[in-house]
Design a protein around this motif. Structure first.
Motif, mmCIF file in Angstrom:
data_model
loop_
_atom_site.group_PDB
_atom_site.id
_atom_site.type_symbol
_atom_site.label_atom_id
_atom_site.label_comp_id
_atom_site.label_asym_id
_atom_site.label_seq_id
_atom_site.Cartn_x
_atom_site.Cartn_y
_atom_site.Cartn_z
ATOM 1 N N UNK A 128 1.106 -1.504 -0.086
ATOM 2 C CA UNK A 128 0.086 0.004 -0.101
ATOM 3 C C UNK A 128 0.929 1.270 -0.375
ATOM 4 N N UNK A 129 0.605 2.803 -0.243
ATOM 5 C CA UNK A 129 1.755 3.630 -0.508
ATOM 6 C C UNK A 129 1.385 4.270 0.585
ATOM 7 N N UNK B 242 5.422 6.479 -10.323
ATOM 8 C CA UNK B 242 5.062 5.572 -11.400
ATOM 9 C C UNK B 242 3.361 5.835 -11.329
ATOM 10 N N UNK B 243 2.183 5.518 -10.938
ATOM 11 C CA UNK B 243 1.070 6.156 -10.742
ATOM 12 C C UNK B 243 0.940 6.941 -11.652
ATOM 13 N N UNK C 47 -5.716 2.271 -6.969
ATOM 14 C CA UNK C 47 -5.481 2.792 -8.023
ATOM 15 C C UNK C 47 -5.318 1.177 -8.576
ATOM 16 N N UNK C 48 -3.986 1.259 -9.687
ATOM 17 C CA UNK C 48 -3.410 0.563 -10.127
ATOM 18 C C UNK C 48 -1.942 0.669 -10.476
ATOM 19 N N UNK D 195 10.008 -4.197 -9.294
ATOM 20 C CA UNK D 195 8.967 -3.830 -9.467
ATOM 21 C C UNK D 195 7.522 -4.212 -8.601
ATOM 22 N N UNK D 196 6.543 -3.827 -7.814
ATOM 23 C CA UNK D 196 5.577 -3.689 -7.965
ATOM 24 C C UNK D 196 4.233 -3.272 -8.556
ATOM 25 N N UNK D 197 3.911 -4.415 -9.422
ATOM 26 C CA UNK D 197 2.457 -4.366 -10.129
ATOM 27 C C UNK D 197 1.275 -4.569 -9.349
ATOM 28 N N UNK D 198 0.011 -4.002 -9.916
ATOM 29 C CA UNK D 198 -1.201 -4.432 -9.974
ATOM 30 C C UNK D 198 -2.108 -2.807 -9.181
#
Length: 146
Positions: free
Chosen positions: A40-41, A60-61, A79-80, A97-100
């Motif tokens: 989580x951010x 990166x979002x 978000x994603x 890097x974490x995506x999703x």
């Protein structure tokens, strides 16, 4: 029935192997994300007399991939981060890097005026200014000492 002698060192060796597996290269953050443990951010909250200032780290979002909703007692952010497709001829690419998708609900310590919230999104940092409700700003509580 066969009797087997218990060896406490064997149990310790098994535990040590399991702990070592946790820190193997294959179990770095990217592997944890694949198992559903998304990040989580990070948030920073500062409260002044007039407002609550919330800062969220979202590198990166893009702004279009964010959903921010504010009630009088909480902030909901979801978000994603979309993955990039890479084509490589030779070699191996490893990524942490974490995506999703992600979501986070941040409870607020005082009531706010959710109709007057201002937001700024720049360089992957979301800044929200959440003005306090009038009754919260002028609230004085008498302390009974007797």
């Amino acid at each position: 029935m066969t009797l087997v002698r218990w060896n406490p060192w064997q149990d310790i060796n098994t535990l040590q192997r399991q702990i070592n597996r946790l820190f193997d290269e294959d179990m770095l953050p990217s592997a944890l994300v694949e198992r559903g443990l998304s990040r989580v951010p990070a948030a920073e909250l500062q409260e002044t007399e007039e407002a609550i200032h919330l800062k969220l780290e979202l590198p990166g979002i893009e702004a279009k991939d964010l959903d921010v909703q504010v009630t009088d007692k909480a902030v909901y952010v979801s978000g994603e981060r979309k993955s990039e497709t890479k084509t490589e001829e030779k070699g191996v690419t490893k990524s942490e890097f974490q995506y999703g998708k992600f979501q986070r609900v941040i409870p607020l310590s005082t009531r706010i005026q959710n109709t007057n919230v201002t937001a700024e999104y720049k360089d992957g940092i979301l800044n929200l200014t959440l003005p306090k409700a009038e009754e919260e700003k002028n609230k004085v509580v008498k302390v009974n000492l007797a």
